[in-house]
Design a protein around this motif. Structure first.
Motif, PDB file in Angstrom:
ATOM      1  N   GLY A  88       0.830  -1.199   0.000  1.00  0.00           N
ATOM      2  CA  GLY A  88       0.000   0.000   0.000  1.00  0.00           C
ATOM      3  C   GLY A  88       0.864   1.247   0.000  1.00  0.00           C
ATOM      4  N   GLY A  89       0.218   2.390   0.116  1.00  0.00           N
ATOM      5  CA  GLY A  89       0.970   3.639   0.177  1.00  0.00           C
ATOM      6  C   GLY A  89       1.726   3.911  -1.113  1.00  0.00           C
ATOM      7  N   THR A  90       2.759   4.739  -1.014  1.00  0.00           N
ATOM      8  CA  THR A  90       3.545   5.132  -2.178  1.00  0.00           C
ATOM      9  C   THR A  90       4.998   4.717  -1.992  1.00  0.00           C
ATOM     10  N   SER A  91       5.734   4.686  -3.098  1.00  0.00           N
ATOM     11  CA  SER A  91       7.146   4.318  -3.038  1.00  0.00           C
ATOM     12  C   SER A  91       7.957   5.364  -2.283  1.00  0.00           C
ATOM     13  N   ALA A  92       7.542   6.628  -2.358  1.00  0.00           N
ATOM     14  CA  ALA A  92       8.312   7.699  -1.725  1.00  0.00           C
ATOM     15  C   ALA A  92       8.346   7.576  -0.209  1.00  0.00           C
ATOM     16  N   SER A 151      -4.111  -6.278   9.993  1.00  0.00           N
ATOM     17  CA  SER A 151      -4.211  -7.579   9.343  1.00  0.00           C
ATOM     18  C   SER A 151      -4.867  -7.373   7.990  1.00  0.00           C
ATOM     19  N   ALA A 152      -4.164  -7.787   6.931  1.00  0.00           N
ATOM     20  CA  ALA A 152      -4.688  -7.531   5.588  1.00  0.00           C
ATOM     21  C   ALA A 152      -4.149  -8.546   4.597  1.00  0.00           C
ATOM     22  N   LEU A 153      -4.924  -8.748   3.541  1.00  0.00           N
ATOM     23  CA  LEU A 153      -4.513  -9.561   2.399  1.00  0.00           C
ATOM     24  C   LEU A 153      -4.489  -8.664   1.170  1.00  0.00           C
ATOM     25  N   PHE A 154      -3.507  -8.866   0.326  1.00  0.00           N
ATOM     26  CA  PHE A 154      -3.338  -8.033  -0.861  1.00  0.00           C
ATOM     27  C   PHE A 154      -3.388  -8.930  -2.092  1.00  0.00           C
ATOM     28  N   ILE A 185      -9.256  -7.006   2.999  1.00  0.00           N
ATOM     29  CA  ILE A 185      -8.826  -7.425   1.665  1.00  0.00           C
ATOM     30  C   ILE A 185      -8.614  -6.155   0.849  1.00  0.00           C
ATOM     31  N   GLU A 186      -7.375  -5.956   0.416  1.00  0.00           N
ATOM     32  CA  GLU A 186      -6.990  -4.709  -0.242  1.00  0.00           C
ATOM     33  C   GLU A 186      -6.338  -5.016  -1.590  1.00  0.00           C
ATOM     34  N   PRO A 187      -7.155  -5.207  -2.617  1.00  0.00           N
ATOM     35  CA  PRO A 187      -6.585  -5.513  -3.936  1.00  0.00           C
ATOM     36  C   PRO A 187      -5.906  -4.289  -4.552  1.00  0.00           C
ATOM     37  N   GLY A 188      -4.973  -4.558  -5.437  1.00  0.00           N
ATOM     38  CA  GLY A 188      -4.345  -3.486  -6.208  1.00  0.00           C
ATOM     39  C   GLY A 188      -3.249  -2.735  -5.492  1.00  0.00           C
TER      40      GLY A 188
END
Length: 242
Positions: A88-92, A151-154, A185-188
């Motif tokens: 999640g978030g950004t690369s920076a 707790s999350a699934l990607f 559940i956090e797709p993408g």
């Protein structure tokens, strides 16, 4: 500051000291707060199973501190790589100091590469929920609190998302836990590998007090509850030269 950072600051000069470090720091442990958690258990197999073509596949899991989640998956038969990082978030903002502030949207996570001929995604989910975390906790695991410890699934594709949703619904319908599963559940979401010193942490520092208290029991639960799925030697990110 996460509890493990307190441990790291106390033990930094002798971080590689192994079991001796854990014993030297043991006087601190009785002063730590206790957190009631769901105990590990061998959960039922998924009713909805993955149908994955041959070849390597990737899945990402977040369950609190990535040290323990990585350590568990590194000992799972059929896993060829398990890398700690930030989902999640950004690369920076994908660095430990920034993510630890809790406001970047990242979760400490582990990217798992696996061979579906040996272990399917639904079977990885079963192991994850059985031993790697307490999936009923919201924005925390054990002593670590904050959205970065959620707790999350990607899911990497629509099938992984469907299988993940179905398994969580199955666990809730069976009342596998006293409370509903809080895993998101956090797709993408993108995944960014963590700094080198976070990789293989459990394998390299088994006597670190945070590992001894919070993560070693997860690995022992894997060995006891899923002996047929456990390999004795971890698949390391930084493999020694042959």
């Amino acid at each position: 500051m996460a509890l493990r950072d307190t441990f790291r600051s106390l033990s930094r000069p002798v971080l590689g000291a192994g079991l001796g470090l854990g014993l030297a720091a043991a006087v601190l442990l009785p002063r730590l707060p206790a957190f009631a958690e769901e105990a590990p258990r061998r959960l039922p197999e998924a009713v909805t199973r993955s149908a994955e073509p041959a070849g390597p596949h990737v899945a990402a899991f977040a369950g609190g501190c990535f040290w323990g989640v990585q350590g568990v998956f590194q000992h799972v038969r059929g896993v060829t790589s398990a890398v700690s990082g930030y989902a999640g978030g950004t690369s920076a903002e994908a660095d430990y100091r920034t993510v630890s502030g809790g406001g970047t949207g990242h979760a400490e996570a582990v990217s798992v590469t696996y061979d579906p001929g040996l272990i399917r995604y639904d079977e990885l989910l079963r192991i994850f929920f059985s031993v790697a975390l307490d999936p009923t906790q919201v924005d925390r695991q054990g002593p670590d609190a904050g959205r970065q410890y959620r707790s999350a699934l990607f899911p990497q594709d629509a099938e992984q998302a469907q299988v993940a949703r179905a398994y969580i619904a199955q666990l809730d319908a069976a009342k596998a836990y006293a409370r509903p599963v809080a895993t998101r559940i956090e797709p993408g979401a993108a995944f960014y590998p963590a700094e080198g010193y976070h990789q293989d942490f459990m394998a390299l520092h088994p006597g670190h007090p945070y590992i001894a208290v919070n993560d070693a029991p997860k690995l022992e639960a894997l060995r006891v509850l899923f002996p047929e799925r456990t390999v004795p030697q971890p698949v390391l990110v930084n493999r020694p030269p042959a």
